[in-house]
Scaffold this motif. Structure first.
Motif, PDB file in Angstrom:
ATOM      1  N   GLU A  90      67.915  20.803  20.940  1.00  0.00           N
ATOM      2  CA  GLU A  90      66.515  20.482  21.192  1.00  0.00           C
ATOM      3  C   GLU A  90      66.059  21.171  22.488  1.00  0.00           C
ATOM      4  OE1 GLU A  90      63.303  17.982  22.565  1.00  0.00           O
ATOM      5  OE2 GLU A  90      65.276  18.226  23.466  1.00  0.00           O
ATOM      6  N   GLY A  91      64.764  21.097  22.808  1.00  0.00           N
ATOM      7  CA  GLY A  91      64.183  21.771  23.970  1.00  0.00           C
ATOM      8  C   GLY A  91      64.957  21.629  25.274  1.00  0.00           C
ATOM      9  N   PHE A 150      58.037  16.230  33.554  1.00  0.00           N
ATOM     10  CA  PHE A 150      58.961  17.312  33.229  1.00  0.00           C
ATOM     11  C   PHE A 150      59.159  18.253  34.408  1.00  0.00           C
ATOM     12  CE2 PHE A 150      58.240  15.963  28.833  1.00  0.00           C
ATOM     13  CZ  PHE A 150      59.529  16.029  28.338  1.00  0.00           C
ATOM     14  N   VAL A 181      56.289  24.008  34.435  1.00  0.00           N
ATOM     15  CA  VAL A 181      56.018  23.477  33.100  1.00  0.00           C
ATOM     16  C   VAL A 181      54.634  23.943  32.665  1.00  0.00           C
ATOM     17  CG1 VAL A 181      55.762  21.365  31.741  1.00  0.00           C
ATOM     18  CG2 VAL A 181      57.502  21.489  33.535  1.00  0.00           C
ATOM     19  N   CYS A 216      52.835  23.033  29.746  1.00  0.00           N
ATOM     20  CA  CYS A 216      52.039  21.838  29.431  1.00  0.00           C
ATOM     21  C   CYS A 216      52.867  20.604  29.747  1.00  0.00           C
ATOM     22  CB  CYS A 216      51.631  21.846  27.966  1.00  0.00           C
ATOM     23  SG  CYS A 216      50.874  20.277  27.440  1.00  0.00           S
ATOM     24  N   THR A 232      53.528  17.407  28.924  1.00  0.00           N
ATOM     25  CA  THR A 232      53.244  16.606  27.730  1.00  0.00           C
ATOM     26  C   THR A 232      52.942  15.129  28.029  1.00  0.00           C
ATOM     27  OG1 THR A 232      55.023  17.995  26.904  1.00  0.00           O
ATOM     28  CG2 THR A 232      53.951  16.555  25.313  1.00  0.00           C
ATOM     29  N   SER A 276      55.770  22.336  24.817  1.00  0.00           N
ATOM     30  CA  SER A 276      54.635  21.735  24.116  1.00  0.00           C
ATOM     31  C   SER A 276      53.375  22.603  24.167  1.00  0.00           C
ATOM     32  CB  SER A 276      54.334  20.358  24.712  1.00  0.00           C
ATOM     33  OG  SER A 276      54.015  20.479  26.075  1.00  0.00           O
ATOM     34  N   LYS A 297      57.469  20.803  18.419  1.00  0.00           N
ATOM     35  CA  LYS A 297      56.142  20.527  18.991  1.00  0.00           C
ATOM     36  C   LYS A 297      55.092  21.328  18.209  1.00  0.00           C
ATOM     37  CE  LYS A 297      57.950  17.787  22.113  1.00  0.00           C
ATOM     38  NZ  LYS A 297      58.179  17.831  23.541  1.00  0.00           N
TER      39      LYS A 297
HETATM   40  C1  LIG Z   1      59.251  17.681  24.286  1.00  0.00           C
HETATM   41  C2  LIG Z   1      59.447  18.399  25.531  1.00  0.00           C
HETATM   42  C3  LIG Z   1      60.725  18.797  25.949  1.00  0.00           C
HETATM   43  C4  LIG Z   1      61.926  18.422  25.156  1.00  0.00           C
HETATM   44  O1  LIG Z   1      62.269  17.136  25.487  1.00  0.00           O
HETATM   45  P1  LIG Z   1      62.449  15.890  24.552  1.00  0.00           P
HETATM   46  O2  LIG Z   1      61.764  14.785  25.271  1.00  0.00           O
HETATM   47  O3  LIG Z   1      63.902  15.666  24.468  1.00  0.00           O
HETATM   48  O4  LIG Z   1      61.842  16.175  23.225  1.00  0.00           O
HETATM   49  C5  LIG Z   1      60.835  19.505  27.120  1.00  0.00           C
HETATM   50  N1  LIG Z   1      59.754  19.810  27.860  1.00  0.00           N
HETATM   51  C6  LIG Z   1      58.514  19.442  27.501  1.00  0.00           C
HETATM   52  C7  LIG Z   1      57.360  19.823  28.367  1.00  0.00           C
HETATM   53  C8  LIG Z   1      58.320  18.726  26.325  1.00  0.00           C
HETATM   54  O5  LIG Z   1      57.096  18.365  25.943  1.00  0.00           O
END
Ligand SMILES: *Cc1c(COP(=O)(O)O)cnc(C)c1O
Length: 378
Positions: free
Chosen positions: A62-63, A89, A136, A138, A140, A168, A191
């Motif tokens: 995952e991300g 983030f 970052v 966006c 989120t 995102s 996303k």
């Molecule tokens: C969704 C997301 C991630 C990945 O994180 P998860 O919460 O594990 O899905 C990483 N960075 C951003 C900005 C995100 O929106």
């Protein structure tokens, strides 16, 4: 399992064609030469979305894996790292950098606003001895999009590598990796790309590759070691067996985006209409500027809690929206209008449900959210 209309800011809805692609028969991804071509073609499609000639890799995780892999591969113990922080983030990047021995310095922005480039410039004039900066695209949880188009070229001027979490934003907000001098950009499948969760992808500039190759201390990881991937295509070799079904899905999802060719405008239009509907109703957005076009964050009005809104949305309307975590827990409601979620009819249904939900708790708003939306979007 109940399957609600998924309107969260990731994972997002997965289109039927993408789900069908994931159900297709597999081959041996370590041995089948065709699969190496397929993987490469998928990377090439991502390059089009990212507007880059840089290498692109897809990793099996995952991300967060992309984020950690960038830190693991670029950072050596003792490196000075700038962590540009105006949200959860952004702040959290520090933890990953520190795992790999970085000395992290924060640049702190206002949590309700996009990063102020002029202020960052003043900061960098005084202190710019950083190997890399994390940022970052966006945020989120708060629904704020940062001006990476201005920040990355500024960092580049000081010879600071940029590592950008665009999880995102890619597929929803404009991004031009090459023109904006972005060194490492990472995204996720779940996303705006609207594939199933489980994949991350990164674009890696020449400069970043050089840093990875010329390290003094070996990378303290296998799974997060981007260096292992340097010659994957030439040698037709992957460090580990690829999750082929997920890559089928990703390829199909990106193809859908490229075929539409209007996704940036669609996100801009819907994002704006959702925000204006909320404001017209007399409700308050969390961000004060830098409004994201992929997720809208609204303050929870007095007299109702997040779990009340959430449960009512699920039970009465079968729609899943999101709250947030950390310092935003129980303070905001988030609607994800990214990727497959980002269509007028889906936002209409969601806002109609939210309108009924809010009113059912005795909260008075101006007019109706969904009616405002119809007026705004057309
Ligand atoms: C969704 C997301 C991630 C990945 O994180 P998860 O919460 O594990 O899905 C990483 N960075 C951003 C900005 C995100 O929106």
């Amino acid at each position: 399992m109940r399957k609600p209309l998924l309107m969260t800011p990731g994972p997002t809805q997965v289109h039927e064609s993408v789900r069908q692609a994931m159900a297709e028969d597999i081959t041996n991804p370590d041995l089948d030469q065709d699969f190496f071509e397929y993987y490469k073609e998928t990377c090439n499609k991502l390059k089009k979305i990212l507007k880059t000639e840089n290498d692109v890799l897809i990793l099996n995780g995952e991300g967060i894996l992309g984020l950690e892999a960038a830190c693991a591969s670029l950072i050596e113990p003792g490196d000075r790292i700038l962590c540009i922080d105006n949200g959860i983030f952004g702040k959290g990047f520090k933890d990953f950098a520190e795992i790999y021995g970085a000395e992290v310095i924060y640049y702190k922005g206002d949590y309700r606003k996009a990063i102020d480039v002029e202020r960052l410039k003043e900061f960098l004039e005084k202190d710019n001895k950083f190997k890399l900066a994390t940022l970052v695209h966006c945020e989120t949880p708060s629904g704020i999009t940062n001006p990476v188009d201005k920040i990355c070229p500024l960092l580049n001027k000081y010879g600071i590598l940029s590592v950008v979490d665009s999880v995102s934003a890619i597929g929803g907000e404009p991004i031009e990796v090459d023109r904006w001098n972005m060194d490492v950009v990472l995204g996720g499948s779940q996303k705006c790309i609207s594939a199933s969760p489980g994949l991350t992808f990164l674009s890696i500039s020449e400069k970043a590759w050089k840093v990875i190759k010329n390290r003094e201390v070996p990378i303290a990881s296998f799974y997060c070691n981007l260096g292992l991937w340097e010659n994957w295509y030439k040698e037709k070799w992957f460090p580990y067996t690829q999750p082929i079904s997920n890559i089928y899905g990703l390829n199909t999802a990106i193809e859908r985006i490229l075929e539409e060719n209007n996704y940036i405008e669609r996100h801009r239009k819907i994002g704006k209409a959702v925000r204006r509907s909320i404001k017209k109703a007399g409700l308050e957005l969390y961000p004060l500027d830098g409004f994201s076009n992929t997720v809208t964050t609204m303050l929870i009005p007095e007299g109702v809690t997040f779990s009340e809104i959430n449960n009512h949305m699920l039970e009465k309307h079968n729609i899943m929206i999101a709250g947030a975590f950390d310092y935003l827990k129980d303070k905001v409601v988030r609607i994800g209008h990214m990727g497959e979620n980002c269509y007028e009819e889906k936002l209409y249904i969601t806002l109609k449900g939210l309108d009924e939900t809010i009113k059912s708790f005795g909260i008075e708003i101006e007019g109706s959210l969904h009616k405002h939306f119809v007026n705004e979007v057309y």
